[in-house]
Design an enzyme around this catalytic site. Structure first.
Site, PDB file in Angstrom:
ATOM      1  N   GLY A   1      -4.942  -1.896   4.911  1.00 50.09           N
ATOM      2  CA  GLY A   1      -4.116  -3.013   4.442  1.00 50.09           C
ATOM      3  C   GLY A   1      -4.768  -4.370   4.686  1.00 50.09           C
ATOM      4  N   ARG A   2      -5.281  -4.570   5.894  1.00 50.99           N
ATOM      5  CA  ARG A   2      -5.850  -5.890   6.238  1.00 50.99           C
ATOM      6  C   ARG A   2      -7.258  -6.082   5.656  1.00 50.99           C
ATOM      7  NH1 ARG A   2      -4.883  -2.586  10.386  1.00 50.99           N
ATOM      8  NH2 ARG A   2      -6.574  -1.841  11.710  1.00 50.99           N
TER       9      ARG A   2
ATOM     10  N   LYS B   1       0.843  -1.199   0.000  1.00 52.02           N
ATOM     11  CA  LYS B   1       0.000   0.000   0.000  1.00 52.02           C
ATOM     12  C   LYS B   1       0.882   1.253   0.000  1.00 52.02           C
ATOM     13  CE  LYS B   1      -3.584   2.294   2.701  1.00 52.02           C
ATOM     14  NZ  LYS B   1      -4.476   2.258   3.843  1.00 52.02           N
TER      15      LYS B   1
ATOM     16  N   GLU C   1      10.432  -4.728   4.633  1.00 52.85           N
ATOM     17  CA  GLU C   1      10.499  -6.126   4.176  1.00 52.85           C
ATOM     18  C   GLU C   1      10.231  -6.214   2.676  1.00 52.85           C
ATOM     19  OE1 GLU C   1       8.835  -4.975   6.771  1.00 52.85           O
ATOM     20  OE2 GLU C   1       9.000  -6.323   8.499  1.00 52.85           O
TER      21      GLU C   1
ATOM     22  N   GLU D   1      -4.949  -6.861  14.625  1.00 51.10           N
ATOM     23  CA  GLU D   1      -4.444  -5.534  14.258  1.00 51.10           C
ATOM     24  C   GLU D   1      -5.594  -4.519  14.310  1.00 51.10           C
ATOM     25  OE1 GLU D   1      -2.610  -4.392  10.282  1.00 51.10           O
ATOM     26  OE2 GLU D   1      -0.762  -4.679  11.403  1.00 51.10           O
TER      27      GLU D   1
ATOM     28  N   HIS E   1      -5.435 -33.688  17.102  1.00 54.07           N
ATOM     29  CA  HIS E   1      -4.327 -34.538  17.559  1.00 54.07           C
ATOM     30  C   HIS E   1      -3.193 -33.698  18.110  1.00 54.07           C
ATOM     31  CE1 HIS E   1      -6.133 -38.199  15.941  1.00 54.07           C
ATOM     32  NE2 HIS E   1      -6.665 -37.357  15.061  1.00 54.07           N
TER      33      HIS E   1
ATOM     34  N   LYS F   1       9.147  -0.730  14.375  1.00 54.35           N
ATOM     35  CA  LYS F   1       9.710  -0.387  13.055  1.00 54.35           C
ATOM     36  C   LYS F   1      10.750   0.723  13.208  1.00 54.35           C
ATOM     37  CE  LYS F   1       5.558  -0.975  10.165  1.00 54.35           C
ATOM     38  NZ  LYS F   1       4.632  -0.264   9.299  1.00 54.35           N
TER      39      LYS F   1
HETATM   40  O1  F6P Z   1       2.246  -4.204   9.901  1.00 55.71           O
HETATM   41  C1  F6P Z   1       1.759  -2.937   9.635  1.00 55.71           C
HETATM   42  C2  F6P Z   1       1.248  -2.795   8.243  1.00 55.71           C
HETATM   43  O2  F6P Z   1       1.081  -1.429   8.017  1.00 55.71           O
HETATM   44  C3  F6P Z   1      -0.054  -3.533   7.964  1.00 55.71           C
HETATM   45  O3  F6P Z   1      -1.168  -2.883   8.433  1.00 55.71           O
HETATM   46  C4  F6P Z   1       0.011  -3.665   6.489  1.00 55.71           C
HETATM   47  O4  F6P Z   1      -0.909  -4.602   6.025  1.00 55.71           O
HETATM   48  C5  F6P Z   1       1.447  -4.068   6.308  1.00 55.71           C
HETATM   49  O5  F6P Z   1       2.144  -3.295   7.265  1.00 55.71           O
HETATM   50  C6  F6P Z   1       2.022  -3.877   4.946  1.00 55.71           C
HETATM   51  O6  F6P Z   1       1.996  -2.537   4.535  1.00 55.71           O
HETATM   52  P1  F6P Z   1       2.204  -2.128   3.027  1.00 55.71           P
HETATM   53  O7  F6P Z   1       1.126  -2.760   2.215  1.00 55.71           O
HETATM   54  O8  F6P Z   1       2.152  -0.637   3.013  1.00 55.71           O
HETATM   55  O9  F6P Z   1       3.552  -2.642   2.591  1.00 55.71           O
END
Ligand code: F6P
Length: 545
Positions: free
Chosen positions: A273-274, A211, A217, A359, A390, A510
Site C-alpha cells: 500500500g505505501r 488495495k 474508512e 509503517e 519559526h 482495527k
Molecule cells: O493502515 C493499514 C493499511 O493497510 C495501509 O498499509 C494501507 O496503505 C491502508 O491501510 C489502506 O489500505 P487499502 O488500500 O487496502 O484500503
C-alpha cells in the site's frame, strides 16, 4: 540465495567496529572535522541523477563511512537488493514478492513473479489509465446528465491517499487547473462533507482507491459518496457507472460495491500500500498532471531504481542515507529525523514519508522472529521551511535531543517572484551551517552580550544534517526523491533484519474497533473491557443520547 540473517546484528564484527568508531569520534565537533579537512564537502557529497547529496555535515569521517559500508556488506545488502528486484518473496510474513520497482520498469523489461512476466500487465494498466484520463481531461467522459467531469474526489486512506495527495500537491504546477481535486480519507464525516460541500454531483467523479476494498474508512466514505451522488442526481443508480471508478486488487469486492469492473484499474498483491502511488493508485495523479507527466514521474522512479541497484555503495544515494540513519539511531541514540523541504509544493512530503518509513520499519521483531536488541525506525516528521524555523527549529538548535535533519532545496522556483528564492535558499543553507557550527561562548561574549544572557545565546552546534540540492521540482525529480526514500527505508530494514513490507501493528486496533462499534450503537449491551475502556464507551453513549 540466502537473505535470511544468519548472525545477530550486534554480534557482528562490523557492528563492534562501529561501536569502537563511535567511542573514537562520537563527541568530535563538526567544527573540528571541517577545520581539519578543506576537501570535506567534496569528500562527503554525491551528485547523481540531478541531485546533490551533501552529507558532509554529519558526524562521520572516512573510517566511519568505511565501517558503515562494511556493515552493509555484512548484512548481504547486495543480495537483498537483487532478491527484491528479482521478485523473490522477501515479504515473508505475508509470503509476497515486493515489486513496486516493476511498476516503473520500461516496457521491454522482464520481471518474473510465479513464473510470469508482470511488466506487460503493468503497461496494460498504464495504457488503460491513459485512455481514461484522456477522456476525462478532454471532457469526452460524460456524467449522468451529459455534463463533463470538473471535479475528481479520491477516496482512500494510508497508501491509497497519502501518495496521491502528496503527488497532487507536489506537482500542482503541472496540473490541469480546469479540474478540481479533493481527497477524502478520514472516517470522520467532516472530511467528506467539507470535500464535497461546493461540488456539483453532475460534474463529479469519485475514484475509490483501496488495495483490499475492505478498509472501514474508505468503504464508509464510498457508500456516503454513492448516497450523495444519487441524492443529487435523482436516485437513478445507473449514475454510479459514470461517476465512480475503482482502483483495487480485489475485483470481487469492487463488483459487490456496484462499480462496473470495466471501470476498475487493477494492481497486484506484490505492491505494498505505501509503495503504490505509482500503480493505478496514481490515477488521480495522472488525471491531475496528465499521462505524459505521469510517465515522466515513473521514469524518475526508474532512474533511481537503476542507480540503487547498480551503483557501488560509496556513491549510492539511498544506501548512504540509510547507513547514516543507522549510525544516528543505533550509536547516537537519535529517536527522530526531521525532513525539511524548502519548497511549498512539498508540504505533504513529510506526512507521506511518515507512513513509508514508520509503517515499514516501526517494528521490534526480526525476520527470524526474535525481539530486536537495538532501536529500529526513528520517528520521521517535518514541515516545509521556512515555516518550521519559526516554530520547532528552536528545539533542533538548542534542545536536548539530537535530531538529524534532511534539508531538501531547489535552486529554481516554479514561481519565481522577486527575491523570494534567494531568501528561501539563504535560509536553508544558513540552517545547516548554524546547526553544524553553532556559536561558541567566546563568540557570544565578543558581541558584548550581557553575562547573564550568554548561556542562553550559545549554540553548541554539532547537530547533523544532509542537504539535498536540486535544480527544480519536476515530475521526474519527484519520482527520484520518492524512490530514494523508498530504498533508504529498504536498506534500513535489511540492516535491522526486519520485514519492511508487512504492517501487523495496525491490525489490533482495527479488530477492537469492530467490536466496539456495536457497543456504541447499543444503549445497554454489556461491556467486558478494562474499566477505562468501559467508562469511555458509557460516556459516549450518554453524550450521544
Ligand atoms: O493502515 C493499514 C493499511 O493497510 C495501509 O498499509 C494501507 O496503505 C491502508 O491501510 C489502506 O489500505 P487499502 O488500500 O487496502 O484500503
Amino acid at each position: 540465495m540466502t537473505t535470511s540473517p544468519a548472525t545477530k546484528l550486534t554480534s557482528t564484527a562490523a557492528w563492534k567496529d562501529l561501536t569502537t568508531q563511535f567511542e573514537l569520534i562520537g563527541k568530535k565537533h563538526l567544527r573540528d572535522f571541517f577545520a581539519e579537512d578543506a576537501s570535506r564537502a567534496e569528500k562527503f557529497s554525491v551528485e547523481a541523477l540531478g541531485l546533490l547529496l551533501d552529507y558532509s555535515k554529519n558526524r562521520i569521517d572516512s573510517e566511519t563511512m568505511e565501517r558503515l559500508f562494511a556493515l552493509a556488506e555484512t548484512a548481504n545488502l547486495k543480495q537483498h537488493i537483487e532478491a527484491m528486484f528479482n521478485g523473490e518473496k522477501i515479504n515473508t510474513t505475508e509470503d509476497r514478492a515486493v515489486l513496486h520497482t516493476a511498476l516503473r520498469a520500461p516496457q521491454d523489461a522482464v520481471v518474473m513473479v510465479d513464473g510470469e512476466n508482470v511488466v506487460p500487465d503493468v503497461h496494460a494498466v498504464l495504457d488503460k489509465m491513459t485512455e481514461f484520463c484522456n477522456q476525462v481531461r478532454s471532457g469526452a467522459w460524460k456524467g449522468q446528465t451529459g455534463k463533463s467531469i470538473r471535479n475528481v474526489v479520491n477516496i482512500g486512506i494510508g497508501g491509497s491517499d497519502l501518495g496521491p495527495v502528496m503527488a497532487y500537491e507536489a506537482l500542482k504546477h503541472y496540473s490541469s487547473r480546469e479540474l478540481t481535486f479533493r481527497y477524502v480519507s478520514n472516517v470522520d464525516g467532516t472530511d467528506f462533507a467539507e470535500a464535497t460541500i461546493d461540488l456539483d454531483p453532475a460534474e463529479t467523479l469519485f475514484v475509490v482507491s483501496s488495495k483490499t476494498f475492505t478498509t472501514l474508512e474508505t468503504m464508509t466514505n464510498a457508500r456516503t459518496a454513492r448516497q450523495w451522488l444519487l441524492a443529487g442526481l435523482g436516485g437513478d443508480s445507473s449514475a454510479v457507472a459514470k461517476h465512480f471508478v475503482a482502483v483495487s486488487t480485489n475485483a470481487e469486492k469492487v463488483k459487490d460495491f456496484g462499480i462496473d469492473t470495466n471501470n476498475m484499474f487493477i494492481f497486484w498483491d506484490w505492491v505494498g500500500g505505501r509503495y503504490s502511488m505509482d500503480s493505478a493508485i496514481g490515477l488521480s495523479t495522472m488525471l491531475a498532471i496528465g499521462p505524459g507527466h505521469f510517465r515522466d514521474l515513473l521514469a524518475g522512479f526508474h532512474e533511481m531504481d537503476h542507480h540503487f541497484r547498480t551503483t557501488p555503495f560509496e556513491q549510492n544515494l539511498p544506501v548512504i542515507m540509510a547507513l547514516l540513519t543507522v549510525w544516528y539511531v543505533n550509536f547516537f541514540d537519535a529517536k527522530t529525523i526531521a525532513v525539511l523541504p524548502y519548497d511549498q509544493y512539498l508540504k505533504r512530503f513529510p506526512a507521506y514519508l511518515q507512513q513509508l518509513t514508520m509503517e515499514s520499519n516501526g517494528k521490534s521483531t526480526t525476520l527470524a522472529g526474535d525481539r530486536v536488541s537495538y532501536d529500529t525506525s526513528p520517528i520521521y516528521w517535518g514541515e516545509p521551511g521556512t515555516n518550521g524555523q519559526h516554530s520547532f527549529y528552536q528545539l533542533i538548535h538548542q534542545g536536548t535531543h539530537l535530531i538529524p535533519c534532511d534539508f531538501i532545496a531547489f535552486a529554481n522556483s516554479l514561481n519565481p517572484l522577486g527575491e523570494h528564492q534567494d531568501y528561501l535558499l539563504a535560509n536553508v543553507i544558513a540552517q545547516g551551517e548554524a546547526l553544524a557550527m553553532g556559536k561558541t561562548k567566546e563568540e557570544v561574549e565578543a558581541e558584548g552580550t550581557n553575562a547573564d544572557l550568554v548561556p542562553h545565546r550559545v549554540f553548541e552546534g554539532n547537530r547533523p544534517s544532509n542537504t539535498i540540492m536540486i535544480d527544480r521540482l519536476t515530475p521526474s525529480i519527484l519520482g527520484k526523491l520518492i524512490a530514494m526514500y523508498e530504498h533508504n527505508v529498504f536498506v534500513q530494514g535489511v540492516i535491522w533484519q526486519l520485514d519492511s513490507f508487512d504492517q501487523w501493528g495496525v491490525e489490533l486496533g482495527k479488530v477492537l474497533a469492530q467490536k466496539i462499534i456495536p457497543e456504541l450503537q447499543s444503549a445497554d449491551a454489556e461491556l467486558a473491557h478494562d474499566s477505562s475502556t468501559n467508562q469511555l464507551i458509557k460516556t459516549y453513549r450518554k453524550l450521544k443520547a
